[in-house]
Design a protein around this motif. Structure first.
Motif, PDB file in Angstrom:
ATOM      1  N   ASN A 447       7.104  -5.940  71.395  1.00  0.00           N
ATOM      2  CA  ASN A 447       8.086  -4.701  71.102  1.00  0.00           C
ATOM      3  C   ASN A 447       7.348  -3.186  71.012  1.00  0.00           C
ATOM      4  O   ASN A 447       7.219  -2.386  71.482  1.00  0.00           O
ATOM      5  CB  ASN A 447       9.261  -4.742  70.337  1.00  0.00           C
ATOM      6  N   LEU A 448       6.422  -3.427  69.934  1.00  0.00           N
ATOM      7  CA  LEU A 448       5.628  -2.196  69.655  1.00  0.00           C
ATOM      8  C   LEU A 448       4.658  -1.998  70.906  1.00  0.00           C
ATOM      9  O   LEU A 448       4.456  -0.612  71.181  1.00  0.00           O
ATOM     10  CB  LEU A 448       4.922  -2.385  68.287  1.00  0.00           C
ATOM     11  N   ALA A 449       4.094  -2.929  71.398  1.00  0.00           N
ATOM     12  CA  ALA A 449       3.027  -2.637  72.446  1.00  0.00           C
ATOM     13  C   ALA A 449       3.745  -1.973  73.539  1.00  0.00           C
ATOM     14  O   ALA A 449       3.553  -1.178  74.476  1.00  0.00           O
ATOM     15  CB  ALA A 449       2.275  -4.004  72.740  1.00  0.00           C
ATOM     16  N   ASP A 450       4.899  -2.422  73.982  1.00  0.00           N
ATOM     17  CA  ASP A 450       5.929  -2.175  75.231  1.00  0.00           C
ATOM     18  C   ASP A 450       6.018  -0.517  74.802  1.00  0.00           C
ATOM     19  O   ASP A 450       6.363   0.200  75.927  1.00  0.00           O
ATOM     20  CB  ASP A 450       7.284  -2.837  75.241  1.00  0.00           C
ATOM     21  N   ARG A 451       6.369  -0.161  73.636  1.00  0.00           N
ATOM     22  CA  ARG A 451       6.705   1.022  73.200  1.00  0.00           C
ATOM     23  C   ARG A 451       5.493   2.108  73.076  1.00  0.00           C
ATOM     24  O   ARG A 451       5.348   3.175  72.836  1.00  0.00           O
ATOM     25  CB  ARG A 451       7.418   1.330  71.996  1.00  0.00           C
ATOM     26  N   GLY A 452       4.164   1.514  73.430  1.00  0.00           N
ATOM     27  CA  GLY A 452       3.221   2.082  73.201  1.00  0.00           C
ATOM     28  C   GLY A 452       2.358   2.121  72.217  1.00  0.00           C
ATOM     29  O   GLY A 452       0.922   2.799  71.928  1.00  0.00           O
ATOM     30  N   ASN A 453       2.573   1.613  71.174  1.00  0.00           N
ATOM     31  CA  ASN A 453       2.183   1.523  69.818  1.00  0.00           C
ATOM     32  C   ASN A 453       1.238   0.200  69.648  1.00  0.00           C
ATOM     33  O   ASN A 453       1.595  -0.560  68.787  1.00  0.00           O
ATOM     34  CB  ASN A 453       2.971   1.742  68.541  1.00  0.00           C
ATOM     35  N   THR A 454       0.004   0.243  70.550  1.00  0.00           N
ATOM     36  CA  THR A 454      -0.733  -0.933  70.401  1.00  0.00           C
ATOM     37  C   THR A 454      -1.477  -1.112  69.248  1.00  0.00           C
ATOM     38  O   THR A 454      -1.755  -2.242  68.908  1.00  0.00           O
ATOM     39  CB  THR A 454      -1.797  -0.851  71.522  1.00  0.00           C
ATOM     40  N   THR A 455      -1.561  -0.041  68.528  1.00  0.00           N
ATOM     41  CA  THR A 455      -2.509  -0.273  67.282  1.00  0.00           C
ATOM     42  C   THR A 455      -1.672  -0.948  66.207  1.00  0.00           C
ATOM     43  O   THR A 455      -2.160  -2.093  65.404  1.00  0.00           O
ATOM     44  CB  THR A 455      -2.944   0.999  66.461  1.00  0.00           C
ATOM     45  N   ALA A 456      -0.524  -0.807  66.109  1.00  0.00           N
ATOM     46  CA  ALA A 456       0.483  -1.367  65.077  1.00  0.00           C
ATOM     47  C   ALA A 456       0.630  -2.887  65.654  1.00  0.00           C
ATOM     48  O   ALA A 456       0.861  -3.755  64.878  1.00  0.00           O
ATOM     49  CB  ALA A 456       1.635  -0.734  64.871  1.00  0.00           C
ATOM     50  N   ALA A 457       0.607  -3.057  67.018  1.00  0.00           N
ATOM     51  CA  ALA A 457       0.952  -4.389  67.773  1.00  0.00           C
ATOM     52  C   ALA A 457      -0.108  -5.497  67.366  1.00  0.00           C
ATOM     53  O   ALA A 457      -0.058  -6.476  67.275  1.00  0.00           O
ATOM     54  CB  ALA A 457       1.137  -4.176  68.972  1.00  0.00           C
ATOM     55  N   ILE A 458      -1.500  -4.903  67.385  1.00  0.00           N
ATOM     56  CA  ILE A 458      -2.677  -5.633  66.903  1.00  0.00           C
ATOM     57  C   ILE A 458      -2.332  -6.410  65.786  1.00  0.00           C
ATOM     58  O   ILE A 458      -2.621  -7.619  65.684  1.00  0.00           O
ATOM     59  CB  ILE A 458      -3.886  -4.928  67.323  1.00  0.00           C
ATOM     60  N   GLY A 459      -1.931  -5.627  64.764  1.00  0.00           N
ATOM     61  CA  GLY A 459      -1.516  -6.405  63.239  1.00  0.00           C
ATOM     62  C   GLY A 459      -0.749  -7.647  63.352  1.00  0.00           C
ATOM     63  O   GLY A 459      -0.962  -8.750  62.936  1.00  0.00           O
ATOM     64  N   TYR A 460       0.361  -7.357  64.294  1.00  0.00           N
ATOM     65  CA  TYR A 460       1.493  -8.376  64.116  1.00  0.00           C
ATOM     66  C   TYR A 460       1.036  -9.468  65.055  1.00  0.00           C
ATOM     67  O   TYR A 460       1.360 -10.887  64.735  1.00  0.00           O
ATOM     68  CB  TYR A 460       2.613  -7.825  64.804  1.00  0.00           C
ATOM     69  N   TYR A 461       0.206  -9.171  66.086  1.00  0.00           N
ATOM     70  CA  TYR A 461      -0.407 -10.525  67.190  1.00  0.00           C
ATOM     71  C   TYR A 461      -1.287 -11.233  66.228  1.00  0.00           C
ATOM     72  O   TYR A 461      -1.348 -12.244  66.223  1.00  0.00           O
ATOM     73  CB  TYR A 461      -1.043  -9.823  68.175  1.00  0.00           C
ATOM     74  N   ARG A 462      -2.036 -10.589  65.423  1.00  0.00           N
ATOM     75  CA  ARG A 462      -2.946 -11.070  64.562  1.00  0.00           C
ATOM     76  C   ARG A 462      -2.527 -12.010  63.374  1.00  0.00           C
ATOM     77  O   ARG A 462      -2.774 -13.271  63.215  1.00  0.00           O
ATOM     78  CB  ARG A 462      -4.001 -10.325  63.855  1.00  0.00           C
ATOM     79  N   GLU A 463      -1.348 -11.697  62.963  1.00  0.00           N
ATOM     80  CA  GLU A 463      -0.535 -12.486  61.962  1.00  0.00           C
ATOM     81  C   GLU A 463       0.103 -13.709  62.754  1.00  0.00           C
ATOM     82  O   GLU A 463       0.156 -14.819  62.188  1.00  0.00           O
ATOM     83  CB  GLU A 463       0.438 -11.631  61.173  1.00  0.00           C
ATOM     84  N   ALA A 464       0.527 -13.393  64.029  1.00  0.00           N
ATOM     85  CA  ALA A 464       1.108 -14.481  64.708  1.00  0.00           C
ATOM     86  C   ALA A 464       0.253 -15.592  64.912  1.00  0.00           C
ATOM     87  O   ALA A 464       0.414 -16.886  64.764  1.00  0.00           O
ATOM     88  CB  ALA A 464       1.879 -14.090  65.864  1.00  0.00           C
ATOM     89  N   VAL A 465      -0.986 -15.156  65.325  1.00  0.00           N
ATOM     90  CA  VAL A 465      -1.945 -16.201  65.575  1.00  0.00           C
ATOM     91  C   VAL A 465      -2.473 -17.123  64.199  1.00  0.00           C
ATOM     92  O   VAL A 465      -2.942 -18.211  64.218  1.00  0.00           O
ATOM     93  CB  VAL A 465      -3.319 -15.476  66.219  1.00  0.00           C
TER      94      VAL A 465
END
Length: 697
Positions: A447-465
């Motif tokens: 959702n963050l990436a879709d709204r353009g906030n890729t920097t914050a999205a990276i942290g959540y994707y890393r936590e998911a992995v």
């Protein structure tokens, strides 16, 4: 018994309302609880079931809904979830037609109205279950427990666990199933009017049961509810006929449902339902029962609600010494206590209410309990929609301040339905509830990436992995973001790991090819693209990227073939059409470029990028008038395109229309002062204009 019922009913701290007033009161409370979700977005599963479901579109044959599953996949496909709900999909399609497209307001409003209607009808259902069948002289049904049935219906209307079913549009399946469940039960009761038995009403009840099952699978459980109810009624008229009809109808529905499944039950992964994959049968049973206790807790205390309970949200119990075993014991102690009261209580009314309440609580939940087949979830709040009616019926037997609890439920409903209005609020609300759920972190990141906030999205994707090291979709999305940030080495590592874990992950193969192409690993990139196409035959985007790879290697014929394949698979693939025109233009094949450009514009008549490219080709062919027309049309669609103004100026410059050339050079430089070559051309034009002025007498 009537006197006892009236005495019990008098203890309820509510006014006695007329039947219509009671139903309106319950419906208004239901609307109050969920009205703030009416203008919500399409969230979570709505994307697949509605937004991306071709069966909703008028261009898709209506017959498709009878051969496809709830998500739009063919039932014979091995990837199908086998969720056969054609009547629910039909209502989605009607919403689409009435709204003229995918506008979520109409979908949400219908869900809220359905819940209000179901809540109002619950008064009649509860009245029959508590007080039994009774009729006045005119044949109208009497309610011997008006206050008790009203209170139970109010609790049903305001139960927070319903939020997913009401505020989430996909929950329409549960709502419609519950509505036809009620109608089937009430119609079955009509078959016994003052001692007379009517086969016609039983047949109608079976048809409504079929409709309930065509909305969601658990609809068939109304047959069990009806049979249990009539064990308490002194109605022997037509007993054998009734049992034969119900049995034959139920078996016919089950057989038809099994035939519809085609290739057998759906295939789920360990991520979807880890307990069902436990090799130790004892631990499997223990974990199933732990899931039941969590469902019971959600009914009793619906504060910790989450849109998804998979991927580590509920860690497995792996030994008998796990402290969570206490919850299993507590659940069964309570259930055994209730069952013993239902069987042994001296109070016949108490036996009746407990038995029918337990049946209504447990039976609709059976299809989701993993006993008969593996289900694709750990906990799903939506499957508790009908079971919560049994809970509400039992609740009045508990020694609690019911009105205070009702107020708490209303407040919780309002808060939870507000959270379901957008994916951002829905996903973030799950973080404190299920912090170990990798899918929650994935969805927040997406959702963050879709709204353009890729920097914050990276942290959540890393936590998911981190939480789920084989979560290939999180790796794929994280790799895409890193690719865009030019962190190509890590992106390649992540995508390579994703395809090694899931070799048929076509999207990851394509993204890996893009990264390898950027790293100039051309042979590896080509192989990755072909792997993607091998696993997904119709993959126009992959053919497009393969064409870009060939173009980078000056393999022009291969590039044109790849882009042509992309347009065959997806006729409106604008980028593939445009690249073909540009490549043919750059290689001097102007005649063929013109033909391709005109063919593309027949399919995409308002695509300004293709107009721009075709206009450039026509200008080189000295078809100035046609070229001018395409440039001007493109500018009407996209008036702020600096390159279009610049190239139109070049056309006018060649054509000898110098003042018009000057105007568009200036517009181009105003929009993009750094436009390559435009300032040099503009300066050249100004010198020419100055010379003309000097030579003019």
């Amino acid at each position: 018994m009537c006197e006892w019922q009236l005495y019990w009913d008098h203890q309820i701290p509510l006014p006695k309302l007329a039947p219509v007033q009671a139903k309106v009161t319950v419906a208004l409370l239901a609307l109050l609880c969920f009205i703030n979700s009416y203008d919500g977005e399409f969230v979570f599963d709505d994307s697949e079931a509605i937004v991306n479901n071709k069966d909703l579109k008028p261009t898709t044959p209506l017959n498709n809904i009878w051969s496809n599953d709830f998500w739009g996949s063919n039932l014979s496909s091995n990837s199908s979830h086998k969720s056969y709900r054609p009547l629910t999909v039909l209502t989605f399609r009607l919403n689409y037609l009435l709204a003229g497209g995918l506008h979520p307001v109409g979908f949400h409003v219908l869900n809220i109205i359905l819940h209000a209607v179901i809540s109002a009808l619950m008064i009649d259902v509860f009245a029959i279950l508590i007080g039994g069948l009774a009729y006045d002289e005119k044949g109208g049904m009497l309610n011997h427990a008006p206050k008790t049935s009203l209170l139970a219906a109010l609790f049903f209307a305001a139960h927070p666990v319903h939020t997913e079913s009401v505020a989430g549009i996909v929950g329409r399946a549960d709502l419609l199933c519950a509505l036809f469940f009620q109608l089937s039960f009430l119609t079955y009761c009509k078959a016994f009017n003052r001692g007379r038995f009517s086969i016609q009403w039983v047949v109608v009840s079976l048809l409504l049961c079929t409709a309930a099952m065509l909305c969601k699978e658990q609809g068939i459980t109304v047959l069990v509810q009806s049979l249990f109810f009539f064990f308490f009624e002194i109605l022997r008229t037509g007993l054998l006929t009734r049992l034969a009809l119900m049995g034959l109808g139920g078996l016919s529905m089950l057989y038809a449902r099994w035939r519809i499944m085609g290739t057998g039950p759906p295939a789920f992964t360990e991520v979807d339902n880890p307990a069902s994959f436990a090799e130790n049968i004892f631990l499997r049973i223990v974990n199933y029962n732990y899931y039941y206790s969590l469902n019971a807790w959600l009914l009793l205390c619906p504060w910790w609600l989450c849109f998804d309970w998979s991927m580590g949200c509920v860690p497995l119990i792996k030994s008998a010494t796990d402290w969570r075993m206490v919850w299993l014991l507590l659940l069964w102690c309570i259930l055994i206590g209730l069952i013993s009261q239902a069987l042994c209580s001296q109070d016949s009314q108490r036996r009746r209410t407990l038995t029918l309440g337990l049946v209504l609580l447990v039976v609709p939940f059976l299809p989701a309990c993993n006993l008969f087949f593996r289900v694709g979830f750990v906990i799903a709040e939506r499957v508790l929609y009908l079971s919560s009616a049994g809970y509400c019926l039992l609740l009045k037997l508990l020694c609690v301040s019911v009105l205070a609890l009702l107020c708490v439920y209303v407040a919780r409903c309002a808060l939870r339905s507000h959270q379901w209005r957008s994916e951002q609020s829905l996903f973030t609300s799950a973080l404190p509830v299920c912090p170990l759920n990798a899918k929650v972190h994935y969805n927040v990141g997406k959702n963050l990436a879709d709204r353009g906030n890729t920097t914050a999205a990276i942290g959540y994707y890393r936590e998911a992995v981190r939480l789920h090291p084989t979560y290939v979709h999180a790796m794929n999305n994280l790799g895409n973001i890193l690719k865009e940030r030019n962190e190509l080495i890590e992106a390649e590592q992540l995508l390579s790991k994703a395809v090694s874990i899931q070799p048929d992950f076509a999207a990851a193969w394509m993204n890996l090819g893009i990264v390898q192409n950027s790293l100039q690993k051309f042979d590896e990139a080509e192989q990755s693209y072909w792997n993607a196409i091998r696993f997904r035959k119709k993959y126009p985007d992959c053919y497009y990227n393969l064409g870009r790879l060939y173009a980078d290697q000056n393999r022009h014929v291969d590039a044109l073939n790849a882009w042509r394949n992309a347009t065959v698979l997806k006729p409106d693939h604008s980028l593939a059409w445009n690249n073909m025109v540009i490549l043919l233009d750059n290689t001097g094949n102007l005649g063929q470029a013109e033909l391709i450009g005109r063919e593309a514009l027949k399919l995409l008549p308002n695509d300004h990028t293709i107009m721009f490219s075709l206009a450039n080709v026509l200008g080189k062919l000295q078809k100035y008038k046609e070229s001018e027309g395409f440039f001007l049309h493109a500018l009407r669609i996209n008036p702020n395109a600096a390159s279009c103004h610049g190239n139109l100026a070049v056309l006018y410059h060649r054509w000898g229309k110098l003042e018009l050339a000057k105007k568009h050079y200036e517009l181009s430089l105003k929009l993009d002062p750094e436009a390559p070559g435009t300032r040099d051309n503009y300066n050249m034009l100004r010198r020419k204009l100055d010379q003309l002025k000097r030579h003019t007498p």
